[in-house]
Design a protein around this motif. Sequence first.
Motif, PDB file in Angstrom:
ATOM      1  N   VAL A  74     -27.973  42.582 -33.762  1.00  0.00           N
ATOM      2  CA  VAL A  74     -27.706  42.282 -32.599  1.00  0.00           C
ATOM      3  C   VAL A  74     -26.839  40.967 -32.644  1.00  0.00           C
ATOM      4  CG1 VAL A  74     -28.450  41.135 -30.442  1.00  0.00           C
ATOM      5  CG2 VAL A  74     -29.248  43.427 -31.201  1.00  0.00           C
TER       6      VAL A  74
ATOM      7  N   TYR B  19     -23.395  40.433 -30.690  1.00  0.00           N
ATOM      8  CA  TYR B  19     -23.698  39.121 -29.761  1.00  0.00           C
ATOM      9  C   TYR B  19     -22.303  38.315 -29.764  1.00  0.00           C
ATOM     10  CZ  TYR B  19     -25.684  35.223 -27.088  1.00  0.00           C
ATOM     11  OH  TYR B  19     -25.854  34.280 -26.324  1.00  0.00           O
ATOM     12  N   ASP B  20     -22.389  37.799 -31.381  1.00  0.00           N
ATOM     13  CA  ASP B  20     -21.125  36.921 -31.620  1.00  0.00           C
ATOM     14  C   ASP B  20     -19.833  37.482 -31.288  1.00  0.00           C
ATOM     15  OD1 ASP B  20     -22.990  35.101 -32.216  1.00  0.00           O
ATOM     16  OD2 ASP B  20     -22.809  35.230 -34.383  1.00  0.00           O
TER      17      ASP B  20
ATOM     18  N   ILE C 174     -26.229  44.604 -24.861  1.00  0.00           N
ATOM     19  CA  ILE C 174     -26.037  44.529 -26.234  1.00  0.00           C
ATOM     20  C   ILE C 174     -27.201  44.909 -27.432  1.00  0.00           C
ATOM     21  CG2 ILE C 174     -25.531  42.971 -28.448  1.00  0.00           C
ATOM     22  CD1 ILE C 174     -24.512  41.039 -26.187  1.00  0.00           C
ATOM     23  N   ASN C 175     -28.445  44.850 -26.852  1.00  0.00           N
ATOM     24  CA  ASN C 175     -29.484  45.496 -27.732  1.00  0.00           C
ATOM     25  C   ASN C 175     -29.601  46.871 -27.540  1.00  0.00           C
ATOM     26  OD1 ASN C 175     -30.599  42.537 -26.405  1.00  0.00           O
ATOM     27  ND2 ASN C 175     -31.754  42.922 -28.353  1.00  0.00           N
TER      28      ASN C 175
ATOM     29  N   MET D   1     -19.317  37.675 -27.453  1.00  0.00           N
ATOM     30  CA  MET D   1     -19.121  36.560 -26.818  1.00  0.00           C
ATOM     31  C   MET D   1     -17.810  36.038 -26.792  1.00  0.00           C
ATOM     32  SD  MET D   1     -21.401  33.191 -27.804  1.00  0.00           S
ATOM     33  CE  MET D   1     -20.987  32.965 -29.479  1.00  0.00           C
TER      34      MET D   1
ATOM     35  N   PHE E 281     -24.102  32.542 -24.609  1.00  0.00           N
ATOM     36  CA  PHE E 281     -23.107  33.531 -24.312  1.00  0.00           C
ATOM     37  C   PHE E 281     -21.842  33.088 -23.320  1.00  0.00           C
ATOM     38  CE2 PHE E 281     -21.252  37.491 -22.912  1.00  0.00           C
ATOM     39  CZ  PHE E 281     -21.144  38.298 -24.116  1.00  0.00           C
TER      40      PHE E 281
END
Length: 326
Positions: free
Chosen positions: A166, A170-171, A125-126, A174, A16
């Motif tokens: 997620v 996440y992506d 994020i989770n 990031m 990340f």
Amino acid sequence: MEKEELRLVFMGTPEFAVATLRRLVEGGYNVVAVVTQPDKPVGRHQEQLQPSAVKQFALAHGLPVLQPVKMKDPAFVEELRGYKADLQVVVAYRMLPEVVWNMPRFGTFNVHAALLPQYRGAAPINWAVINGETETGVTTFFLDKDIDTGRVIMQRRFPIPDEADVAYVYDGLMTLGADVAIETIDEILECGGKIDGIEQADLALSAANELKPAPKIFKETCLIDWNLPAKRVYDFIRGLSPYPGSWTNMEENGKQSVLKIFKTAKTSEDMQAEVGTVRSEKNRLYVRCGDAWLEILELQMAGKKRMCARDFLNGMRDKSFRILTK
């Protein structure tokens, strides 16, 4: 001051953080050193040392790498001071002591994957996905003595589709985090380092809902509670997929084992049944939650690969199994 003159120290560890470091290097910013976690032992016997994703990128681009075990170690502090950083950028790293975050003349800012003051903590994020949020975002803020409480510099929002897990968020964050980090540095440069930021208490006053934390996730955190409404179970599962993965206990022919669940779908099925009841129909698998049925799409048995429900049911043919709700 031009960006080539601004002396930056970057701190981060996982993939990340690499996105931001890459943008800095490719954008011509003056990264004078990189700080990351010590190499971790990996392998069956822990005999090999695995460098972090940030270290691998830094070494590939000829950047000096520091890997302190303790952030207050006098030798590390002195070495860090020798780089004479004007600004420190932190992405997915550990908590810093004041002697470190207060060292640069322009301070130290962190890139946090949430819209602070919401979701302070290690797993923003989770928890945003688990809680069924329809949007999250990225915040840059100056570090202070407490975790994720410093003055906010900049925020950018990011929508969360209902079907997103997620990995998707996440992506997205990031990439967005790298964008916001660059924007933050450019603004600091434009203002000559004199940015006050906004106190989070002022942002909290305008928040519509109570503040939600984002604590670190452990194995026990990931146990599915089938007694919850189907929508909450659906969000819980996608909020932990693909990693670390939600799980439940399965009993097969009197023997218990762990079953990981990675993907589900909401249904309109209204047939009444006890919570945890398992039903298969035309190679489709359903589990009864507190108020409705949830279709299981992708799962993984202990010691097996991740598979679709159809393959799972084919493998379970002529076997007796059930989901344990407690």
